[in-house]
Motif scaffolding. Structure first.
Motif, PDB file in Angstrom:
ATOM      1  N   UNK A 304       0.807  -1.269   0.023  1.00  0.00           N
ATOM      2  CA  UNK A 304       0.063   0.086   0.124  1.00  0.00           C
ATOM      3  C   UNK A 304       0.851   1.084   0.150  1.00  0.00           C
ATOM      4  N   UNK A 305       1.767   1.349   0.798  1.00  0.00           N
ATOM      5  CA  UNK A 305       2.965   2.268   0.845  1.00  0.00           C
ATOM      6  C   UNK A 305       3.652   2.608  -0.433  1.00  0.00           C
ATOM      7  N   UNK A 306       3.788   1.282  -0.985  1.00  0.00           N
ATOM      8  CA  UNK A 306       4.481   1.367  -2.446  1.00  0.00           C
ATOM      9  C   UNK A 306       3.892   1.876  -3.671  1.00  0.00           C
ATOM     10  N   UNK A 307       2.661   1.579  -3.372  1.00  0.00           N
ATOM     11  CA  UNK A 307       1.732   2.162  -4.461  1.00  0.00           C
ATOM     12  C   UNK A 307       1.637   3.658  -4.055  1.00  0.00           C
ATOM     13  N   UNK A 308       1.439   4.141  -2.913  1.00  0.00           N
ATOM     14  CA  UNK A 308       1.320   5.570  -2.796  1.00  0.00           C
ATOM     15  C   UNK A 308       2.660   6.167  -3.235  1.00  0.00           C
ATOM     16  N   UNK A 309       3.991   5.512  -3.181  1.00  0.00           N
ATOM     17  CA  UNK A 309       4.997   6.238  -3.522  1.00  0.00           C
ATOM     18  C   UNK A 309       5.143   6.168  -5.111  1.00  0.00           C
ATOM     19  N   UNK A 310       4.695   5.133  -5.753  1.00  0.00           N
ATOM     20  CA  UNK A 310       4.813   5.060  -7.002  1.00  0.00           C
ATOM     21  C   UNK A 310       3.779   6.243  -8.078  1.00  0.00           C
ATOM     22  N   UNK A 311       2.568   6.257  -7.109  1.00  0.00           N
ATOM     23  CA  UNK A 311       1.521   7.356  -7.565  1.00  0.00           C
ATOM     24  C   UNK A 311       2.311   8.766  -7.566  1.00  0.00           C
ATOM     25  N   UNK A 312       2.870   8.999  -6.557  1.00  0.00           N
ATOM     26  CA  UNK A 312       3.365  10.387  -6.237  1.00  0.00           C
ATOM     27  C   UNK A 312       4.789  10.716  -7.349  1.00  0.00           C
ATOM     28  N   UNK A 313       5.377   9.649  -7.576  1.00  0.00           N
ATOM     29  CA  UNK A 313       6.577   9.953  -8.414  1.00  0.00           C
ATOM     30  C   UNK A 313       6.148   9.913  -9.933  1.00  0.00           C
ATOM     31  N   UNK A 314       5.030   9.209 -10.287  1.00  0.00           N
ATOM     32  CA  UNK A 314       4.477   9.171 -11.612  1.00  0.00           C
ATOM     33  C   UNK A 314       3.771  10.413 -11.816  1.00  0.00           C
ATOM     34  N   UNK A 315       2.940  10.821 -10.828  1.00  0.00           N
ATOM     35  CA  UNK A 315       2.297  12.283 -10.788  1.00  0.00           C
ATOM     36  C   UNK A 315       3.051  13.197 -11.214  1.00  0.00           C
ATOM     37  N   UNK A 316       4.177  13.360 -10.493  1.00  0.00           N
ATOM     38  CA  UNK A 316       4.930  14.531 -10.788  1.00  0.00           C
ATOM     39  C   UNK A 316       5.642  14.636 -12.191  1.00  0.00           C
ATOM     40  N   UNK A 317       5.987  13.512 -12.787  1.00  0.00           N
ATOM     41  CA  UNK A 317       6.254  13.508 -14.111  1.00  0.00           C
ATOM     42  C   UNK A 317       5.281  13.726 -15.046  1.00  0.00           C
ATOM     43  N   UNK A 318       4.090  13.335 -14.860  1.00  0.00           N
ATOM     44  CA  UNK A 318       2.673  13.844 -15.522  1.00  0.00           C
ATOM     45  C   UNK A 318       2.431  15.323 -15.390  1.00  0.00           C
ATOM     46  N   UNK A 319       2.747  15.712 -14.303  1.00  0.00           N
ATOM     47  CA  UNK A 319       2.270  17.276 -14.025  1.00  0.00           C
ATOM     48  C   UNK A 319       1.275  17.487 -12.935  1.00  0.00           C
ATOM     49  N   UNK A 320       1.506  16.843 -12.008  1.00  0.00           N
ATOM     50  CA  UNK A 320       0.433  17.105 -10.824  1.00  0.00           C
ATOM     51  C   UNK A 320       1.277  16.992  -9.318  1.00  0.00           C
ATOM     52  N   UNK A 321       0.544  17.711  -8.600  1.00  0.00           N
ATOM     53  CA  UNK A 321       1.160  17.549  -7.159  1.00  0.00           C
ATOM     54  C   UNK A 321       1.015  16.269  -6.483  1.00  0.00           C
ATOM     55  N   UNK A 322       1.561  15.966  -5.225  1.00  0.00           N
ATOM     56  CA  UNK A 322       1.628  14.790  -4.519  1.00  0.00           C
ATOM     57  C   UNK A 322       0.391  14.106  -4.693  1.00  0.00           C
ATOM     58  N   UNK A 323       0.612  12.869  -5.089  1.00  0.00           N
ATOM     59  CA  UNK A 323      -0.547  11.645  -5.126  1.00  0.00           C
ATOM     60  C   UNK A 323      -0.449  11.039  -4.001  1.00  0.00           C
ATOM     61  N   UNK A 324      -1.696  11.031  -3.198  1.00  0.00           N
ATOM     62  CA  UNK A 324      -1.665  10.236  -1.841  1.00  0.00           C
ATOM     63  C   UNK A 324      -3.008   9.639  -1.677  1.00  0.00           C
ATOM     64  N   UNK A 325      -2.931   8.740  -0.786  1.00  0.00           N
ATOM     65  CA  UNK A 325      -4.230   7.903  -0.370  1.00  0.00           C
ATOM     66  C   UNK A 325      -5.199   9.019   0.157  1.00  0.00           C
ATOM     67  N   UNK A 326      -6.125   8.920  -0.287  1.00  0.00           N
ATOM     68  CA  UNK A 326      -7.299  10.017  -0.074  1.00  0.00           C
ATOM     69  C   UNK A 326      -8.221   9.488   1.026  1.00  0.00           C
ATOM     70  N   UNK A 327      -8.608  10.334   2.154  1.00  0.00           N
ATOM     71  CA  UNK A 327      -9.335  10.068   3.148  1.00  0.00           C
ATOM     72  C   UNK A 327     -11.026   9.886   2.837  1.00  0.00           C
ATOM     73  N   UNK A 328     -11.224  10.195   1.706  1.00  0.00           N
ATOM     74  CA  UNK A 328     -12.660   9.771   1.033  1.00  0.00           C
ATOM     75  C   UNK A 328     -12.653   8.381   0.797  1.00  0.00           C
ATOM     76  N   UNK A 329     -11.642   7.527   0.748  1.00  0.00           N
ATOM     77  CA  UNK A 329     -11.705   6.270   0.702  1.00  0.00           C
ATOM     78  C   UNK A 329     -12.531   5.698   1.753  1.00  0.00           C
TER      79      UNK A 329
END
Length: 454
Positions: A304-329
């Protein structure tokens, strides 16, 4: 195949329940598709490019979460973190948004290393169970507060900071939206009490539909200048070529103009907030879902933590701020979601929304507000597991401070930091130092340094 992949029977759920939960989570999070481009455009970024980057990064991170961790958690661009990028790093510090995205990218790489070395998992496991319960309650109040704000039921006041809205003021815009949120909340609660499947999702859709009826009859009047738009979605395609305006741009900036120490400070700021916001969200949502074991640990947290880290890295390359697990889950969890299938459904909806983004961004905040308020109530139930007795004060007081800090300071990470600092100090002062793990001491010191230095 779905049974073997997601272990639905073992988790006491079904395909239908998971699909409804995934749609519910997405509908509750869909506001990010409108808000994130608006926030980051203040940093000079193209709104359409940000929208595409947000959708694609959310899909990548959520897909990783569902397939590797089999958890019903959905990821997208974090609200506090996008504001920090736009208004602090770019607005106040005067750095280019490409520098900020590069800092997010580096933060993601650091998180990947920390996840591989079990550091982030160790931090999660080191937090005492009572404090985790407090985190769950605090997040519940926090997201309920967000819901009240989105509904404009809570507004600013010069004397008391906050107060209830005046329904008669600007009734055809602000007033009616607040009233619709109240009606939507009543619909959601009644459906939930009657155990209607998908009650939270139905509440969102019902509130939106009632809003559209109000617009047709003239009760609700759009006022673009005041931020009140038409509730009807437009049917048009997205310009995918816009993604090129942000994709990979984080690598196209001369860091010598920034200075290595300044850049490190930016990275650490993103790192700190994201680390504990993510941990706090995982703790809170996992507690609500009953996924923690007897020791208060979350099985499968490493992927779960690895998925969060991968999302953050890919999001920065694509062009958005930090991607993180949402409370709305937690809205999907409340709707019955228990496996990664919930996440997969929500992830694909994010991907599909790249084609018809105007439809999804038309979901008004007053329609999703009842869901947030309802989920806040459901998460608040964890407070009954905390013993507020004289013999348990060193456990109860830190949990209490954690609970009130999150909504009042408008930060999950602040609640966690205050909870940890107070837990260590109180237990040491009361002769219960042996129960404190070494990592808790380290975290307490780091949090104190954060307030003293950063």
């Amino acid at each position: 195949m779905l049974e073997n992949l997601f272990k639905l029977k073992e988790n006491h759920t079904s395909v239908k329940t998971e699909v409804i939960a995934g749609i519910t989570t997405f509908m509750t999070m869909a506001y990010i598709l409108a808000v994130n481009p608006s926030v980051l455009s203040a940093a000079g970024m193209d709104p359409t490019a940000v929208l595409l980057a947000t959708c694609i990064a959310s899909f990548i991170g959520t897909l990783c979460m569902g397939l590797t961790a089999n958890l019903p958690f959905v990821l997208s661009a974090g609200m506090g973190l996008n504001a920090y990028l736009a208004y602090t790093v770019v607005g106040v510090m005067r750095y280019h948004w490409q520098v900020a995205l590069l800092a997010v990218f580096v933060e993601g790489l650091i998180f990947i290393v920390l996840s591989l070395t079990n550091v982030r998992q160790a931090i999660f496991d080191a937090i005492p169970l009572n404090l985790k319960k407090g985190v769950s309650v605090g997040i519940g109040i926090f997201i309920a507060f967000i819901g009240l704000q989105n509904a404009k039921l809570v507004v600013g006041n010069d004397s008391t900071l906050l107060t209830i809205t005046d329904f008669t003021k600007d009734f055809h815009s602000a007033g009616i939206c607040s009233l619709l949120a109240v009606i939507g909340l009543l619909i959601t609660v009644i459906l939930y009490i009657k155990k209607v499947p998908g009650s939270i999702l139905i509440g969102i859709l019902a509130t939106w539909i009632i809003g559209m009826i109000c617009q047709v009859t003239g009760i609700y009047v759009p006022d673009i200048n005041a931020g009140y738009y038409s509730l009807f979605p437009t049917f048009e395609m997205t310009d995918f070529s816009k993604l090129g305006e942000t994709f990979g741009k984080c690598f196209q900036y001369d860091l010598s103009k920034v200075g290595i120490f300044n850049f490190i400070a930016i990275v650490l700021s993103f790192l700190f907030v994201d680390l504990f916001d993510t941990l706090g969200t995982l703790v809170g949502v996992s507690t609500k879902a009953g996924m923690l074991d007897e020791e208060g640990k979350l099985p499968g947290i490493k992927p779960a933590l690895m998925a969060d880290a991968i999302a953050t890295t890919s999001g920065a390359v694509l062009g958005t701020s930090t991607v993180t697990t949402f409370v709305e889950s937690s809205s999907g969890v409340a709707a019955g979601g228990r496996t990664g299938l919930t996440a997969i459904v929500a992830g694909f909806l994010f991907l599909i929304s790249t084609l018809f983004s105007p439809i999804f961004t038309a979901i008004p905040s007053f329609a999703t507000a009842p869901a947030l308020i309802m989920v806040g109530f459901l998460m608040f139930g964890a407070i009954s597991d905390i013993k507020f007795t004289d013999d348990n004060m060193t456990e109860a007081v830190p949990a209490y401070l954690c609970i009130i800090a999150m909504p009042l300071f408008y930060s999950i990470s602040e609640g966690i930091s205050i909870g940890i600092i107070s837990y260590v100090i109180l237990n040491v002062a009361c002769g219960k130092a042996k129960k404190i793990t070494p990592l808790m001491y380290v975290l307490a010191v780091l949090f104190i340094l954060k307030y003293a230095v950063l």
